[in-house]
Design a protein around this motif. Structure first.
Motif, short mmCIF file in Angstrom:
data_model
loop_
_atom_site.label_atom_id
_atom_site.label_comp_id
_atom_site.label_asym_id
_atom_site.label_seq_id
_atom_site.Cartn_x
_atom_site.Cartn_y
_atom_site.Cartn_z
N GLU A 96 41.62 3.40 83.93
CA GLU A 96 40.95 3.69 82.67
C GLU A 96 39.63 4.44 82.80
N ARG A 130 36.97 3.69 74.40
CA ARG A 130 37.88 2.58 74.10
C ARG A 130 38.01 1.63 75.30
N SER A 131 38.07 2.20 76.49
CA SER A 131 38.20 1.38 77.70
C SER A 131 36.97 0.51 77.92
N LYS A 133 35.22 -0.95 75.62
CA LYS A 133 35.38 -2.12 74.74
C LYS A 133 36.30 -3.16 75.38
N VAL A 134 37.40 -2.70 75.97
CA VAL A 134 38.33 -3.61 76.64
C VAL A 134 37.64 -4.27 77.83
N GLN A 137 35.47 -7.29 77.17
CA GLN A 137 36.20 -8.54 76.95
C GLN A 137 36.65 -9.17 78.26
N ARG A 138 36.71 -8.37 79.33
CA ARG A 138 37.18 -8.87 80.62
C ARG A 138 36.05 -9.30 81.55
#
Length: 195
Positions: A96, A130-131, A133-134, A137-138
Motif C-alpha cells: 500500500e 486511503r491506506s 486511514k487503514v 486502525q492497525r
C-alpha cells in the motif's frame, strides 16, 4: 562485518538504519542503481545489496528480515502470532505504501520518458491517503507500529514517510505524522541519514 551497496537516498537507507539500530559494524559503498558494481551483484541493477558471508542478498525487505532473524533484534520469533502480525504489517506497507511511491517514481524518472504517465500520480496519492486511514486502525498503542517493540515494519514505514515527503505525497493522518516525527528523532535513524 557487513557491506551495504547502494546510494543513501535509496532503499539502502533502510538497511543502514537497521544496522545502526543493531549496533553492527558495516561498510557502505554508495553505488547508484544500475551501476557496474551493482549489476555485478544483482543482474536487475537494483539496490540495496547486502554482502553477508561473501554472499550478495538483494531486496531491502529480505535484507531487513535476514538481519533481524540472524541477530534476534527488531523482530518477533518466527512461528509466533506476533511474528505473523509483524509480517502482515510488512506486507501491507509494501503493498500500500512502498508500491504507490515506487509507481510514482517510475512515472517520474525511471521509465523512458515516452512511457511515463504523469496523471497516474493523482490516483496513487488518493490510494496513499486511503491506506493511511487503514494503517491508523492497525497501529498498536505504544510508540511503535506493534506497540512497545520496534520491528522491521517501523523501518519500512518511516522510510516510506521520508520518501512520501520527497515525492510530495501528503501525510494526511495526524497520528502518522506524530509517529514519523518520533521515529526521526532516533539516534540510529539520524546516523543513517548522515551516511
Amino acid at each position: 562485518m557487513y557491506r551495504v551497496i547502494g546510494s543513501g537516498n535509496s532503499r539502502a537507507r533502510r538497511v543502514l538504519w537497521m544496522l545502526e539500530e543493531m549496533g553492527l559494524p558495516y561498510e557502505h559503498v554508495p553505488a547508484p542503481p544500475r551501476s557496474e558494481d551493482v549489476i555485478a551483484l544483482n543482474p536487475a541493477g537494483k539496490v540495496p545489496v547486502l554482502i553477508a558471508d561473501n554472499v550478495p542478498i538483494t531486496d531491502s525487505t529480505a535484507i531487513l528480515s535476514f538481519l533481524a532473524d540472524r541477530h534476534g533484534q527488531l523482530t518477533y520469533p518466527a512461528g509466533s502470532i506476533d511474528r505473523a502480525r509483524q509480517d502482515s504489517l510488512t506486507q501491507f506497507l509494501l503493498d500500500e505504501f512502498d508500491s504507490a511511491l515506487w509507481m510514482a517514481a517510475r512515472h517520474s524518472f525511471v521509465l523512458p520518458e515516452a512511457l511515463r504517465q504523469s496523471a497516474i500520480k493523482d490516483s496513487l496519492k488518493w490510494e496513499f491517503g486511503r491506506s493511511q486511514k487503514v494503517l491508523m486502525q492497525r497501529m498498536g498503542q505504544g510508540p511503535f507500529l506493534m506497540g512497545e517493540v520496534m520491528t522491521v515494519p517501523d523501518i519500512i514505514l518511516t522510510h516510506c514517510g521520508d520518501w512520501a515527503s520527497a515525492a510530495c505525497f501528503p501525510i494526511t493522518e495526524p497520528g502518522l505524522e506524530d509517529y514519523l516525527a518520533r521515529m526521526r528523532t532516533r539516534p540510529a535513524y539520524q546516523r543513517a541519514q548522515a551516511v
